[in-house]
Design a protein around this motif. Sequence first.
Motif, short mmCIF file in Angstrom:
data_model
loop_
_atom_site.label_atom_id
_atom_site.label_comp_id
_atom_site.label_asym_id
_atom_site.label_seq_id
_atom_site.Cartn_x
_atom_site.Cartn_y
_atom_site.Cartn_z
N HIS A 264 0.82 -1.20 0.00
CA HIS A 264 0.00 0.00 0.00
C HIS A 264 0.86 1.26 0.00
O HIS A 264 0.57 2.23 -0.69
N ASP A 272 0.01 6.93 9.08
CA ASP A 272 -1.20 7.44 8.44
C ASP A 272 -1.67 6.52 7.31
O ASP A 272 -2.86 6.28 7.14
N ALA A 273 -0.70 5.99 6.56
CA ALA A 273 -1.05 5.09 5.45
C ALA A 273 -1.64 3.79 5.98
O ALA A 273 -2.58 3.25 5.39
N ARG A 275 -3.28 3.42 8.85
CA ARG A 275 -4.64 3.73 9.33
C ARG A 275 -5.62 3.80 8.15
O ARG A 275 -6.73 3.30 8.24
N GLN A 276 -5.19 4.45 7.09
CA GLN A 276 -6.05 4.56 5.90
C GLN A 276 -6.34 3.17 5.31
O GLN A 276 -7.46 2.87 4.92
N GLY A 279 -8.75 1.36 7.56
CA GLY A 279 -10.01 2.07 7.81
C GLY A 279 -10.14 2.56 9.23
O GLY A 279 -11.25 2.70 9.75
N ASP A 282 -7.70 8.30 13.10
CA ASP A 282 -6.46 8.76 13.72
C ASP A 282 -6.61 8.68 15.23
O ASP A 282 -7.55 9.24 15.80
N GLN A 308 -13.93 13.55 11.13
CA GLN A 308 -13.40 12.20 10.93
C GLN A 308 -14.23 11.43 9.90
O GLN A 308 -13.69 10.72 9.05
N THR A 311 -13.52 12.47 6.33
CA THR A 311 -12.23 12.00 5.80
C THR A 311 -12.23 10.49 5.57
O THR A 311 -11.20 9.92 5.21
N GLY A 312 -13.38 9.83 5.79
CA GLY A 312 -13.49 8.42 5.44
C GLY A 312 -13.54 7.44 6.59
O GLY A 312 -13.56 6.23 6.37
N ALA A 313 -13.55 7.92 7.83
CA ALA A 313 -13.59 7.01 8.98
C ALA A 313 -14.97 6.36 9.11
O ALA A 313 -15.99 7.03 8.93
#
Length: 408
Positions: A264, A272-273, A275-276, A279, A282, A308, A311-313
């Motif tokens: 990835h 951060d990557a 976590r992204q 899913g 932070d 959050q 931003t996609g959480a």
Amino acid sequence: MTDAGAPLMPPDDPESARQGGFDLGDPPEAGKHYRVLARKYRPSSFDDLIGQDAVVRTVSNAFETGRIPQAWILTGVRGVGKTTTARILARALNYELPDNSVKGPTIHMPVPGVHCQAIMESRHMDVLEMDAASHTGVDDVRQINDSVRYAPASARYKVYIIDEVHMLSTAAFNAFLKTLEEPPEHAKFVFATTEIRKVPVTVLSRCQRFDLRRVDADVLMAHLANIAAKENVEVEPEALGIIARAAEGSVRDSLSLFDQAIAHAAGAVRADAVRQMLGLADRTRVIDLFDSLVRGDIAGAFKEFREQYDTGADPIVVLSDLADFVNFVTRVKIVPATADNVAFGETERLRARDFAAKLSMRVLSRMWQMLLKGISEAQAATRPAAAAEMVLVRIAYVADMPTPDEAV
């Protein structure tokens, strides 16, 4: 333009010739002979096993004193090394060197022996592996009972490794009992299962049982850092902590996640990557949300949650992370040394100490119960984000209210 029936003549220009047809060139080097980390770094000796010190100590003493049983049963969650330990046992039982200097079973295997490579690759004729999930019947066990009488072809012992043994039928288990209790001297059995309660007590009483425990997050972090160094991968310690916690004690899960994180990131593996990729929200922002809730700041909690979410959480993941942090603060309050665990980030540990000093156990318990109920509500709701917001409203609303015993 060419006529419909006319043959197409190859162009004179060699450059043009390379551009025509379906010649896509050589296959990419990146995909050649790739082995996932979970297989590439699979332990091959007891020294390589991590987090299973009690099992290694017991087996070591048994081998050194000659008290080797006829059957072992290994149990534990997925990915902690049950099948790997079974193969290492088979290797130790049959360890031989070309000069015949090793006369019996031993756990000391400094160099690969005569049979080691074939055993660890599951292709030795005297070490027979059977997947009980696909061989559940009495006929499969009857074949083992028939073959166990014959001496091994080249090794010292015939070793039967049966994975997911709890999947065998009742009749198959019953057919095993006599052979399992009184096998020939040259036969050993190693069973592996994730569901020890489904194995009949009549089988358990004939085996030595070993419970392989979940591997601690800090041990997993050290293991992943060692592999990262061997693979020349740059990785942040915080990213390793996230992967180790997400693996929940499973070495195979942690290596699979680390493999995915490397792909990835396509370079240095950043927190951060990761976590992204997973899913996750932070952790710092989750702590900020927790801070707003305990202060009763509903507007601040709403704002933080919406940012959050935008931003996609996942709303359910945010609530689960909140519950995890409540649990962490509670453990720090009871056992302050918990905050020294390097699997958690420095910011997380420092702020958990502050919250543990300020919040009472009653408030933390109440928040835990509300989050636990709220997570199930959000999972069942048609709009999880709205359900999660209502959970946050309830928690923030009662933040400054006395607990029932204080009210009394």
